[in-house]
Design an enzyme around this catalytic site. Structure first.
Site: not given
Length: 1096
Positions: A429, A617, A728, A834, A837
């Site tokens: 991860d 943003k 991400d 960690d 998921n």
């Protein structure tokens, strides 16, 4: 019934033996026509078969009483030596001596005596007599000790692991919660909570079951919860209480109303919920729609305030349990390889037994002989291997947890430590694993000027000057009583000063977010009421709660330069300027960040000027199309990305009151639509996202974990291919891959273009095929398409890459990738994560490692190994993984050798004595051989090491050899088989050749030489001596020597104290071991292993 009659054989002349043997063969092998008569003939001759060594066994056949008393020990005065003696009739003497020895050892009975019996006084009997019980059992308790010990060790290990899991479950189930009843609050265990209970959950307490959010101590009627254990996301989710119950004056009023909740059936989706809240006792009845924002899922944690919820799902119906995959029972590659070798040994056992029966001529009841041979050679099957390996695995786990260089490491699955030494693919991860998940603001770019960490004081000065000027202008306006002018979207563009641009940028960053400042309570809430405690509103007592650590970093930065967020609720927020002035803004609308839009926005009204501003943003790819034309954004985003920074583009648009009212009407109408609500709402919002004024570009750094770069480099040098699987976005994942040196700066990176169908996937795969030695970056959506149509081709190409980065991966996708690598490559995989998921990926991998980080302990608890930091993985694999595999390989082959050598001796013994199914060693000798005489030295191999830990860390290339499995292979197995056959043959033949008068001397010589050979072979196998190894060798030797005094049942004590016994044992032992020592020395000189070059 013949097999149940004891055997007391007598000596006979050679002629008689040959005669009887011929008679037996003729009786055993008749033609079909004489089957019945031959059977009767065989029965008639059974009384004389006691003279036939061919049929000797541990059970045997009964003989006359007179024969029993005519069995003195054999004495031969004249004897020829060596092979001549054996050929010229010595074999006859061996047969008879063996029979005599068997009688004395196996069939020794208690001497029966006359007795005097007192009437009615049994206690007066001088001797002990047997109990008046019938015993038809074949075995006694000692018969099952070896097998029982094997099972006990295995069961004990599994029981300990299961007990630890039970303790962890009990700890969670025993947590106490406050349950609200008509009589007030009562304490209840988590496991006793039922559907319909009203449960009070305090701040930082785990939510025990799925609930609907009814009330909170927060005045805003909302709270934040941490969901890292549920979905792995570190952002805190804002939850809203049901307005009907939140408005009630007191807690007790929940029982004064008549209300119920309708909830949909339990399902997997953690991001959606449909339900209704109904209050019947009002007129008209109140109906409130319930959505995901009104729910509190189990395993999440309350981050602010105290909440009350009504339980709707419990136990296995909760979202967290339904999304947890059941872990598979992991079996190490070493265990699978040993299973194959054990199968080969079993086939060898059957083949050897069949050969012995065949050479026996299938005479008589041959199937009994076959079964007896199977029992005699059963030591070929290494039953004790399971025990030794299990104890070895426990020892490896203990060494790992006691290693001071990797403190805090926990071994949760004790069955697969060797897997750490066989890994080829490492899937990791990103957030919280390679990075600390701690965001630090690094860069602010305004287009013409850029500010870094060393120039933040300039921003602070300019902001202070700007707000002081604004404050003086505001006081002048108030003195002249001039109403504030509303913003005009069509105002002429005037080039602003740097100071005003800094002011606008910082204000936009301070307003455009979903961060909430929280202050710790100084007191405690009342016992019966949800009274809000007194709070300390000082800066030192303030913490920020947000949907992502990026947003917290931005707000903390605005505070550091002078603009501080001091308060926020659902409708307003307050900022404090550098001069201490409080600015209040009314929140009109909030547009949260989604993975589809990749941006978030907020519409606020300045209370002092009534100006309405739309701030937004987001990622540069999403914002570049909605901001006004500029020539610097794309270039600067690329520069920041190369520095490993996470970028956000900030823009604004001023709105008139009329523009906002028009937007609000259309927006509310879109939210009420039943069909295509999401699309209609997005279309209305997009109508505002046009020609926005670009304010700034921010750069935030996600700091890497300590020593990530050298650890990744070490793993690459060890031949391990590393894949990064993250949820991400692509840009951030690529940045971290480069900054962590997962992808070297000089290495090409192929970014797989988004594909949606088979044709696009085909073209992109062909383009990727033409690239060589480049890292692959691919999104989860494109990966799904490629795997759907070109699974084999894609995996084949990806496995050739030095590194692979998969971004926007769902938890199920991570587990799917692990399984694909296992299926297509057959190599061992390791997954590291960690967060909650990552649990599916960790459980799917051959070896799962969890890191205790900011995302909680769910991954750590579900993993096979738990480490506090990523850098510990290097030592865990290079030192402990490597040592565990090599030690277990040596230990398992030695245990096999221990069984093979004694089976070889048994085969030689049986062959010499007419293929008789008679055991060579009996009783305690066999038990002692497998336990006290050889167990400690053999098990001490778990302390062996070929190189020092420092050397293994310095040269990770040593790890690469292990993946080929050369420490335990068919080649090494065959070498040990040949060694066993050679040594077994030498030991038995030598003992038969050198013994002189009694057969019992054969047993003494051969068994003593066997024990010494095993001890010397351990010394031959050891590469680095440990003081416990020497203790084990001396202890075993001492136990054997000490036990000789008590083994008069098996040995001639007078003989074993003679010099003759000593030199014969020494000669046989030297012949069996010395050639192997010479071969080992020559091999190390001519073809030294890689580790020996380093150690020298």
């Amino acid at each position: 019934m013949a097999e149940q009659i004891p055997l007391y054989p007598v000596r006979s002349a050679a002629a008689a033996v040959n005669c009887k043997r011929a008679t037996y063969f003729s009786a055993a092998g008749p033609g079909p026509g004489v089957e019945r008569s031959s059977r009767y003939q065989l029965e008639e001759e059974s009384a004389h078969l006691d003279e036939m060594p061919l049929m000797m066994s541990e059970e045997g056949f009964e003989n006359d009483e007179s024969d029993y008393h005519r069995l003195p020990r054999a004495r031969v005065t004249r004897r020829k030596r060596g092979l001549e003696w054996l050929v010229c009739g010595g074999w006859k003497f061996l047969c008879t001596s063996c029979c005599d020895w068997l009688i004395n050892i196996c069939q020794r009975k208690r001497e029966l005596k006359a007795r005097t019996v007192w009437l009615g006084y049994p206690e007066k009997c001088e001797e002990k007599h047997p109990r008046n019980s019938i015993k038809n059992q074949k075995y006694n308790v000692f018969t099952f000790i070896p097998g029982g010990f094997v099972l006990a060790v295995t069961i004990m290990r599994e029981a300990i692991d299961e007990f630890r899991r039970f303790q962890r479950d009990k700890e969670v189930n025993s947590q106490l919660y406050s349950k609200l009843t008509i009589r007030g609050k009562v304490q209840v265990k988590s496991s006793d909570i039922q559907v319909g209970d009203l449960i009070i959950v305090e701040k930082n307490q785990r939510i025990p079951s799925d609930m609907v959010f009814l009330r909170t101590s927060e005045k805003a009627g909302s709270c934040f919860i941490r969901t890292d254990q549920l979905d792995g996301e570190t952002d805190w989710k804002l939850k809203v209480a049901v307005s009907c119950t939140q408005r009630l004056p007191a807690l007790g009023d929940l029982f004064s109303i008549n209300a119920y909740v309708y909830a949909q059936k339990p399902q997997l989706d953690i991001h959606s919920f449909e339900g209704t809240f109904t209050r019947d006792d009002s007129d008209p009845p109140i109906h409130e729609s319930l959505s995901i924002e009104n729910t509190l899922w189990a395993s999440t944690v309350v981050a602010s305030g105290t909440i009350i919820g009504v339980v709707i799902y419990t136990g296995k119906e909760t979202r967290s349990v339904m999304n947890t995959s059941h872990p598979k029972n992991k079996v190490g590659l070493l265990d699978l390889e040993l299973n194959q070798l054990t199968k080969a040994l079993f086939l060898a056992l059957v083949a050897l037994s069949v050969v012995m029966v065949t050479l026996q001529g299938f005479s008589g009841p041959w199937y009994r002989s076959l079964f007896r041979f199977l029992l005699l050679f059963s030591y070929i099957i290494p039953i004790s291997l399971r025990v030794n390996l299990d104890m070895g695995k426990a020892a490896y786990g203990w060494m790992i947890m006691k290693d001071e260089n990797i403190p805090g490491t926990v071994v949760r699955t004790s069955t697969i430590p060797e897997e750490l030494g066989r890994l080829v693919y490492l899937l990791t991860d990103k957030t919280g694993t390679l990075t600390r998940n701690e965001m630090v603001f690094k860069r602010l770019h305004l287009g013409t000027v850029s500010y870094g960490t060393d120039t933040m004081d300039e921003i602070q000065n300019q902001l202070m000057n700007s707000y002081s000027q604004t404050q003086s202008q505001a006081s002048g306006n108030n003195a002249s009583s001039t109403p504030p002018r509303k913003a005009q979207s069509s105002a002429p563009k005037v080039r602003k000063s740097v100071s005003s641009r800094v002011h606008e940028a910082v204000k936009a960053v301070a307003l455009c977010h979903n961060v909430t400042p929280v202050y710790e309570a100084r007191g405690t809430a009342g016992e019966t009421e949800f009274a809000e405690a007194d709070q300390d509103f000082s800066d030192n007592n303030r913490t920020y709660q947000a949907s992502s650590p990026d947003e917290v970093a931005l707000v903390q930065w605005t505070e550091s330069v002078g603009l501080t967020l001091v308060n926020r609720d659902l409708t307003s927020m307050q900022l404090r300027t550098p001069s201490g002035q409080i600015l209040t803004y009314c929140i009109l609308q909030t547009f949260p960040f989604t993975s589809e839009s990749k941006r978030m926005g907020v519409i606020v009204r300045d209370e002092s000027t009534a100006e309405i501003t739309f701030y937004m943003k987001g990622a540069d790819v999403a914002m570049s199309s909605v901001v006004q034309y500029n020539d610097w954004l794309e270039e600067e985003c690329g520069n920041m990305a190369r520095e490993g920074l996470r970028t956000l583009v900030v823009a604004k648009r001023a709105l008139t009151e009329e523009q906002y009212q028009d937007f609000e009407n259309r927006y509310n109408q879109a939210k009420l639509s039943i069909h295509d609500r999401t699309l209609k709402v997005a279309a209305v919002v997009e109508s505002l996202e046009r020609e926005m004024e670009l304010l700034c570009l921010t750069g935030v750094e996600d700091q890497l974990q300590a020593d990530v770069r050298p650890t990744l480099e070490m793993l690459r040098n060890a031949g391990i291919k590393i894949w990064m699987l993250t949820g991400d976005k692509l840009e951030t994942a690529t940045c971290i891959a480069k900054s962590s040196h997962l992808v070297s700066r000089m290495q090409d990176t192929h970014i797989f273009r988004p594909v949606t169908n088979r044709g696009e996937a085909h073209l992109e795969l062909n383009a990727f095929r033409r690239k060589h030695d480049c890292a692959l970056v691919i999104s989860g959506d494109s990966l799904e398409v490629c795997l759907k149509y070109y699974e084999h081709e894609f995996v084949e190409l990806a496995c050739q890459c030095p590194a692979v980065v998969c971004c926007r991966c769902a938890p199920t996708q991570k587990a799917h990738i692990v399984k694909l690598l296992q299926q297509h490559t057959g190599k061992r995989t390791c997954a590291i994560g960690d967060g909650g998921n990552d649990v599916s990926m960790i459980q799917a991998a051959d070896c799962g490692i969890g890191i205790e980080g900011k995302e909680g302990r769910q991954a750590s608890l579900a993993a096979d190994f738990s480490v506090p930091q990523f850098k510990h993985i290097g030592r865990l694999l290079m030192v402990h993984g490597r040592s565990s595999y090599k030690r277990s390989a040596a230990l398992s082959q030695f245990v096999m050798h221990r069984g093979l050598i004694i089976s070889t001796m048994q085969a030689v013994f049986s062959s010499v004595f007419y293929f008789a199914s008679v055991p060579l060693y009996q009783g305690f000798l066999m038990v002692g051989y497998a336990t006290v005489y050889t167990m400690f030295p053999v098990f001490s191999l778990v302390l062996d090491q070929d190189v020092k830990p420092e050397m293994a860390m310095l040269y990770p290339e040593l790890y690469k050899d292990l993946t080929k499995g050369r420490s335990l292979s068919c080649k090494t197995f065959l070498v040990w088989v040949l060694i066993s056959i050679y040594q077994g043959g030498i030991l038995m033949s030598g003992a038969l050749v050198l013994f002189e008068s009694e057969f019992v001397h054969v047993v003494a010589i051969s068994f003593t030489a066997l024990v010494l050979t095993e001890l010397l072979m351990v010394a031959l196998t050891v590469r680095t001596w440990h003081w416990l190894m020497a203790v084990a060798e001396l202890l075993s030797l001492g136990c054997y020597v000490a036990s000789l005094a008590f083994l008069n049942k098996y040995f001639d004590v007078a003989f074993i104290t003679t010099v003759t016994f000593v030199w014969k044992v020494s000669a046989i032992t030297v012949v069996s071991c010395l050639p192997l020592y010479v071969l080992k020395y020559l091999k190390r000189k001519l073809s030294p292993p890689s580790y020996s070059k380093l150690s020298s």
